[in-house]
Design an enzyme around this catalytic site. Sequence first.
Site, PDB file in Angstrom:
ATOM      1  N   ARG A   1      -8.426   3.340   6.746  1.00  0.00           N
ATOM      2  CA  ARG A   1      -7.632   4.214   6.186  1.00  0.00           C
ATOM      3  C   ARG A   1      -7.869   5.789   6.878  1.00  0.00           C
ATOM      4  O   ARG A   1      -8.869   5.881   7.327  1.00  0.00           O
ATOM      5  CB  ARG A   1      -8.112   4.540   4.521  1.00  0.00           C
ATOM      6  CG  ARG A   1      -7.870   3.477   3.695  1.00  0.00           C
ATOM      7  CD  ARG A   1      -6.360   3.250   3.633  1.00  0.00           C
ATOM      8  NE  ARG A   1      -6.213   2.502   2.542  1.00  0.00           N
ATOM      9  CZ  ARG A   1      -5.734   1.176   2.915  1.00  0.00           C
ATOM     10  NH1 ARG A   1      -5.467   0.797   3.935  1.00  0.00           N
ATOM     11  NH2 ARG A   1      -5.386   0.241   1.775  1.00  0.00           N
TER      12      ARG A   1
ATOM     13  N   ASP B   1     -23.426  -0.061   6.801  1.00  0.00           N
ATOM     14  CA  ASP B   1     -22.736  -0.310   5.669  1.00  0.00           C
ATOM     15  C   ASP B   1     -23.843   0.209   4.274  1.00  0.00           C
ATOM     16  O   ASP B   1     -24.526  -0.747   3.746  1.00  0.00           O
ATOM     17  CB  ASP B   1     -22.383  -1.778   5.305  1.00  0.00           C
ATOM     18  CG  ASP B   1     -21.409  -1.834   4.155  1.00  0.00           C
ATOM     19  OD1 ASP B   1     -21.621  -1.410   3.104  1.00  0.00           O
ATOM     20  OD2 ASP B   1     -20.547  -2.578   4.447  1.00  0.00           O
TER      21      ASP B   1
ATOM     22  N   THR C   1     -14.043   0.812   6.401  1.00  0.00           N
ATOM     23  CA  THR C   1     -14.481   0.966   5.296  1.00  0.00           C
ATOM     24  C   THR C   1     -13.286   1.096   4.312  1.00  0.00           C
ATOM     25  O   THR C   1     -12.166   1.532   4.818  1.00  0.00           O
ATOM     26  CB  THR C   1     -15.299   2.360   5.199  1.00  0.00           C
ATOM     27  OG1 THR C   1     -14.416   3.403   5.314  1.00  0.00           O
ATOM     28  CG2 THR C   1     -16.397   2.474   6.398  1.00  0.00           C
TER      29      THR C   1
ATOM     30  N   ASP D   1      -4.737   3.237  14.267  1.00  0.00           N
ATOM     31  CA  ASP D   1      -3.651   2.592  13.355  1.00  0.00           C
ATOM     32  C   ASP D   1      -3.355   3.450  12.216  1.00  0.00           C
ATOM     33  O   ASP D   1      -2.257   3.128  11.570  1.00  0.00           O
ATOM     34  CB  ASP D   1      -4.065   0.952  13.196  1.00  0.00           C
ATOM     35  CG  ASP D   1      -2.919   0.290  12.345  1.00  0.00           C
ATOM     36  OD1 ASP D   1      -1.813   0.302  12.903  1.00  0.00           O
ATOM     37  OD2 ASP D   1      -3.163  -0.214  11.500  1.00  0.00           O
TER      38      ASP D   1
ATOM     39  N   HIS E   1       0.223   1.756  11.385  1.00  0.00           N
ATOM     40  CA  HIS E   1      -0.417   1.185  10.215  1.00  0.00           C
ATOM     41  C   HIS E   1       0.050  -0.349   9.950  1.00  0.00           C
ATOM     42  O   HIS E   1       0.307  -0.630   9.110  1.00  0.00           O
ATOM     43  CB  HIS E   1      -0.098   2.134   8.963  1.00  0.00           C
ATOM     44  CG  HIS E   1      -1.188   1.610   7.815  1.00  0.00           C
ATOM     45  ND1 HIS E   1      -1.473   2.499   6.874  1.00  0.00           N
ATOM     46  CD2 HIS E   1      -2.116   0.814   7.501  1.00  0.00           C
ATOM     47  CE1 HIS E   1      -2.396   2.081   5.942  1.00  0.00           C
ATOM     48  NE2 HIS E   1      -2.782   0.890   6.547  1.00  0.00           N
TER      49      HIS E   1
ATOM     50  N   TYR F   1      -0.652  -6.703   9.914  1.00  0.00           N
ATOM     51  CA  TYR F   1       0.683  -7.084   9.761  1.00  0.00           C
ATOM     52  C   TYR F   1       0.994  -8.357  10.256  1.00  0.00           C
ATOM     53  O   TYR F   1       2.110  -8.448  10.918  1.00  0.00           O
ATOM     54  CB  TYR F   1       1.741  -5.904  10.156  1.00  0.00           C
ATOM     55  CG  TYR F   1       2.172  -4.771   9.071  1.00  0.00           C
ATOM     56  CD1 TYR F   1       1.248  -4.739   7.980  1.00  0.00           C
ATOM     57  CD2 TYR F   1       3.517  -4.507   8.819  1.00  0.00           C
ATOM     58  CE1 TYR F   1       1.493  -3.923   7.034  1.00  0.00           C
ATOM     59  CE2 TYR F   1       3.866  -3.611   7.950  1.00  0.00           C
ATOM     60  CZ  TYR F   1       3.138  -3.349   6.898  1.00  0.00           C
ATOM     61  OH  TYR F   1       3.300  -2.482   6.096  1.00  0.00           O
TER      62      TYR F   1
ATOM     63  N   GLU G   1       0.077  10.117   6.163  1.00  0.00           N
ATOM     64  CA  GLU G   1       1.038   9.045   6.516  1.00  0.00           C
ATOM     65  C   GLU G   1       2.028   9.442   5.672  1.00  0.00           C
ATOM     66  O   GLU G   1       1.698   9.526   4.267  1.00  0.00           O
ATOM     67  CB  GLU G   1       0.348   7.456   6.546  1.00  0.00           C
ATOM     68  CG  GLU G   1      -0.566   7.187   7.665  1.00  0.00           C
ATOM     69  CD  GLU G   1      -1.023   5.865   7.399  1.00  0.00           C
ATOM     70  OE1 GLU G   1      -0.490   5.069   6.618  1.00  0.00           O
ATOM     71  OE2 GLU G   1      -1.968   5.333   8.283  1.00  0.00           O
TER      72      GLU G   1
ATOM     73  N   SER H   1       0.651  -1.279  -0.057  1.00  0.00           N
ATOM     74  CA  SER H   1       0.193  -0.148   0.048  1.00  0.00           C
ATOM     75  C   SER H   1       0.729   1.330  -0.217  1.00  0.00           C
ATOM     76  O   SER H   1       0.248   2.255  -0.218  1.00  0.00           O
ATOM     77  CB  SER H   1      -0.937   0.087   1.148  1.00  0.00           C
ATOM     78  OG  SER H   1      -0.057   0.047   2.285  1.00  0.00           O
TER      79      SER H   1
END
EC number: 1.1.1.290
Length: 378
Positions: A208, A146, A175, A232, A254, A258, A237, A45
């Site tokens: 995000r 949603d 989302t 997170d 972020h 991971y 960023e 990303s």
Amino acid sequence: MKILVDENMPYARELFSRLGDVQAVPGRPLPRDLLAGADALMVRSVTKVNADLLSGSAVKFVGSATAGTDHVDDTWLNANGIAFSAAPGCNAIAVVEYVFSSLLMLAERDGFQLRDKTVGIVGVGNVGRRLDARLKAWGVKTLLCDPPRADRGDAGDFLPLETLVRDADILTLHTPLYLDGPYRTHHLVDASVLDAFADGRILINACRGPVVDNAALLEALQRGKKLSVILDVWEPEPELSTDLLARVDIGTAHIAGYTLEGKARGTTQVFEAWSEFIGTPQQVALSSLLPEPEYAEVTLTVPLDEALLKRLVHLVYDVRRDDALLRHVAHQEGEFDRLRKHYQERREWSSLHVICADADSADCLNALGFTASVRGAR
């Protein structure tokens, strides 16, 4: 064939070397000169894939070992005859376990039981639906929001965001990032939502960064808004606001997605897509790649409760480690990306086999994602 792979994609060199010549490259920044002669590009990303990067190159396939795709201009790729494949859901379990670990930490710190809270989940895709299932397995009430799925008539009791803001003790965001359109999520949580969200609640963003207006959140906290905040992801960023970091309860770089399993899933999914693209389809068993975990087995002698669940969760992953690491280096240039690049190996709950004293505990742990059995019945 020449295949460029992000240097931080685990198992990428091992897998892609079966199908061509592999060169590991940095993800941010990715110098354009490295693209010379490349047939395929495999990214994470951190790499913005668009005309600025690929125009004039010979790349004919892009794979992103990520669930999200907002870093890729797939419209431009399609218009220029470049195939694209991502890895939807690859890190969903990891994000769910990050959220669960964080909530159990806050529950212990603040003296509440997670089962007594109502959790509002915004975005019920790969992450949100798994989080919903695990929370329900632990007896937690959930509220779901949603709008795209509600408008499509998907199964589920979907509610407006305003209802979740009013009724949920915990609001957790999962989302995609949509900058415009009818389902815009950019600054979905803005000053008005923060004002409506009652004091004493918990806000989590692990999707995000710009889904939450970080400037509005900082202003609200500076004005004395009483929220517990878990972030997170940040806006922007990697240059996050250290003032905001100082005011959140858990802040990480972020890394929610991971886990070693999640990263490996992402790599294998794009590898399989690439192999199909070139006409030599291959399947990879994830278990064939993963090493033995540090903690492989534990035995319970008493029935499962929330305190014991927290101990099991934190045996596999304790979010406080990542929070401390980011706070220690956040003021230093380049350290956000360095933390991600050199992230300590982290496993998913399924890597831990729990031998239980009773069937109810084993059933619950299996529903939560652990590998559990009853003593004597293995």
